[in-house]
Scaffold this motif. Structure first.
Motif, short mmCIF file in Angstrom:
data_model
loop_
_atom_site.label_atom_id
_atom_site.label_comp_id
_atom_site.label_asym_id
_atom_site.label_seq_id
_atom_site.Cartn_x
_atom_site.Cartn_y
_atom_site.Cartn_z
N GLU A 39 0.87 -1.19 -0.04
CA GLU A 39 0.04 0.14 0.09
C GLU A 39 0.87 1.38 0.13
O GLU A 39 0.39 2.33 -0.71
CB GLU A 39 -0.82 0.00 1.09
CG GLU A 39 -1.77 1.06 1.16
CD GLU A 39 -2.95 1.05 2.36
OE1 GLU A 39 -3.45 1.91 2.97
OE2 GLU A 39 -3.05 -0.27 2.83
N ARG A 42 2.17 1.90 -3.57
CA ARG A 42 1.03 2.36 -4.41
C ARG A 42 0.92 4.03 -4.15
O ARG A 42 0.81 4.55 -5.15
CB ARG A 42 0.03 1.56 -4.15
CG ARG A 42 0.20 -0.02 -4.71
CD ARG A 42 -1.12 -0.64 -4.80
NE ARG A 42 -1.94 -0.20 -5.75
CZ ARG A 42 -3.23 -0.08 -5.81
NH1 ARG A 42 -3.84 -0.54 -4.85
NH2 ARG A 42 -3.88 0.33 -6.97
N ALA A 50 -3.05 -3.99 -7.98
CA ALA A 50 -3.78 -4.44 -6.72
C ALA A 50 -3.65 -5.74 -6.09
O ALA A 50 -3.42 -6.72 -7.18
CB ALA A 50 -5.34 -4.09 -7.18
N ILE A 200 -12.07 -2.52 -0.41
CA ILE A 200 -11.14 -2.44 -1.44
C ILE A 200 -11.19 -0.76 -2.27
O ILE A 200 -10.32 -0.41 -2.36
CB ILE A 200 -11.13 -3.47 -2.45
CG1 ILE A 200 -10.89 -4.84 -1.88
CG2 ILE A 200 -10.25 -3.09 -3.76
CD1 ILE A 200 -11.02 -5.89 -2.55
N ILE A 201 -12.33 -0.63 -2.54
CA ILE A 201 -12.69 0.74 -3.17
C ILE A 201 -12.45 1.92 -2.34
O ILE A 201 -11.69 2.91 -2.65
CB ILE A 201 -14.14 0.86 -3.54
CG1 ILE A 201 -14.67 -0.28 -4.60
CG2 ILE A 201 -14.43 2.21 -4.22
CD1 ILE A 201 -13.55 -0.44 -5.73
N LYS A 203 -10.01 1.74 -0.22
CA LYS A 203 -8.48 2.00 -0.24
C LYS A 203 -8.13 2.53 -1.40
O LYS A 203 -7.04 3.28 -1.37
CB LYS A 203 -7.86 0.50 -0.14
CG LYS A 203 -6.43 0.45 0.24
CD LYS A 203 -5.94 -0.93 0.63
CE LYS A 203 -6.09 -1.28 1.77
NZ LYS A 203 -5.45 -2.17 2.48
N GLU A 204 -8.69 2.27 -2.69
CA GLU A 204 -8.25 2.51 -3.84
C GLU A 204 -8.68 4.15 -3.87
O GLU A 204 -7.76 4.76 -4.56
CB GLU A 204 -9.05 1.80 -5.02
CG GLU A 204 -8.62 0.31 -5.22
CD GLU A 204 -7.26 0.19 -5.54
OE1 GLU A 204 -6.69 1.06 -6.30
OE2 GLU A 204 -6.35 -0.61 -5.14
N ALA A 208 -5.60 6.83 -4.73
CA ALA A 208 -5.64 7.69 -5.75
C ALA A 208 -5.49 9.10 -5.08
O ALA A 208 -4.73 9.70 -5.89
CB ALA A 208 -7.03 7.38 -6.56
N LYS A 229 -10.51 7.37 -11.39
CA LYS A 229 -9.44 6.51 -11.44
C LYS A 229 -10.30 5.09 -10.89
O LYS A 229 -9.85 4.06 -11.25
CB LYS A 229 -8.47 6.75 -10.26
CG LYS A 229 -7.56 7.78 -10.96
CD LYS A 229 -6.40 8.23 -9.91
CE LYS A 229 -5.39 9.10 -10.59
NZ LYS A 229 -4.39 8.42 -11.34
N ILE A 230 -11.20 5.30 -10.02
CA ILE A 230 -11.98 4.08 -9.54
C ILE A 230 -12.51 3.37 -10.87
O ILE A 230 -12.86 2.28 -11.09
CB ILE A 230 -13.05 4.46 -8.75
CG1 ILE A 230 -12.47 4.75 -7.37
CG2 ILE A 230 -14.01 3.16 -8.38
CD1 ILE A 230 -11.40 3.83 -6.71
N PHE A 233 -10.31 1.41 -12.35
CA PHE A 233 -9.90 0.09 -11.81
C PHE A 233 -10.89 -0.76 -11.83
O PHE A 233 -10.48 -1.95 -12.12
CB PHE A 233 -10.00 0.53 -10.09
CG PHE A 233 -9.66 -0.44 -9.07
CD1 PHE A 233 -8.59 -1.00 -8.65
CD2 PHE A 233 -10.88 -1.10 -8.76
CE1 PHE A 233 -8.30 -1.91 -7.80
CE2 PHE A 233 -11.08 -2.37 -7.69
CZ PHE A 233 -9.65 -2.69 -7.60
N ASN A 237 -9.97 -4.67 -13.39
CA ASN A 237 -10.05 -5.68 -12.51
C ASN A 237 -11.06 -6.51 -12.45
O ASN A 237 -11.39 -7.39 -11.39
CB ASN A 237 -9.62 -4.91 -11.02
CG ASN A 237 -8.36 -4.47 -11.14
OD1 ASN A 237 -7.30 -5.17 -11.03
ND2 ASN A 237 -8.17 -3.13 -11.18
#
Length: 274
Positions: A39, A42, A50, A200-201, A203-204, A208, A229-230, A233, A237
């Motif tokens: 993490e 990233r 991911a 997860i979202i 955290k993404e 970002a 960006k999501i 993602f 993914n």
């Protein structure tokens, strides 16, 4: 302070592709926590995929099996200690026979307790451990049901996948295999947006925003840019939103609709070794 070894640094480098020094710094900052180190990398803008946890990471054979009417499939791994044993013809045949038997059982425990040539599957594994001289066990056990289920086993039996389609249609067998190949190659974390864990979202989005702040973007713009960006993602993914590997001009969802206008992908399972 955590004791960071060269082996720890190398493992993180192999997983992420980041530089050795960056990996070491991340592990030190994370006090040895591997996931936290990923993490950190990233957030600092490193090109790290991911986190995706293949269900097993050992030697053996990953096998998919589907019943006669293509409504149920299973994928299992028969695990061993060395690649030499995992490639053995007799070992692969045993894994295939076990996968075909597993079709009749809803879960791993009932499968292990089932009769296999006069002894239970669990006893068979103990017997083979004695014969082969390596610990033999069932690792993954995944089951999938659907209107039409197809499968794919990657060369060398290292990855096996199942895909369920919404209907049995002309061309469906090839379509299911193609999408199963997609799942094997691209390792999606979920079928679609709804299948991605909210954590997860979150955290993404956090990652970002940290990246955008590092680029000097105004705070007021972060939410909107992060949402974009999501979406990317999800495209990278989730199985149905990924670019179809055989034709990058369309998504997987669009590809199955070229086979039949009402066809959708309803589920998938993927297990991997190595």
């Amino acid at each position: 302070m955590a004791n960071i070894t060269a082996a720890d640094v190398n493992k993180l480098r192999q997983t992420t592709g980041a530089g050795m020094m960056d990996c070491k710094k991340a592990l030190v900052e994370a006090e040895g926590d591997f996931d936290k180190a990923i993490e950190i990398l990233r957030k600092k803008g490193q090109k790290v995929a991911a986190n995706r946890s293949d269900r097993e990471s050992t030697e053996g054979a990953a096998i998919a099996a589907v019943n006669a009417d293509n409504t149920t499939g299973v994928v299992i791994t028969l695990n061993c200690e060395t690649d030499f044993v995992g490639k053995n013809e007799g070992f692969v045949k045993l894994a295939t026979d076990l996968a075909n038997q597993a079709l009749n059982y809803a879960d791993k425990d009932s499968f292990l307790a089932s009769d296999f040539g006069g002894i239970t599957v669990a006893e068979k594994l103990i017997e083979q451990t004695g014969v082969i001289g390596e610990k033999i066990e069932i690792g993954s056990f995944e089951r999938l049901e659907g209107a039409f289920v197809g499968s794919y086993i990657h060369a060398g039996n290292k990855i096996a996948t199942l895909v369920a389609l919404s209907a049995k249609v002309n061309g469906g067998e090839e379509a299911a295999k193609n999408v199963a190949m997609q799942a094997a190659a691209m390792n999606p974390i979920a079928l679609n947006e709804a299948g991605v864990d909210a954590a997860i979202i979150e955290k993404e989005i956090e990652i970002a925003k940290e990246q955008l702040r590092a680029e000097g973007k105004p705070e007021a713009m972060l939410d909107n840019i992060a949402k974009g960006k999501i979406q990317r993602f999800y495209k990278d993914n989730t199985l149905v939103n990924q670019d179809y590997i055989k034709d990058g001009s369309m998504s997987v969802a669009a590809y199955v609709k070229t086979v039949d206008g009402g066809l959708t992908v309803t589920g998938f399972k993927r297990v991997a070794l190595g």
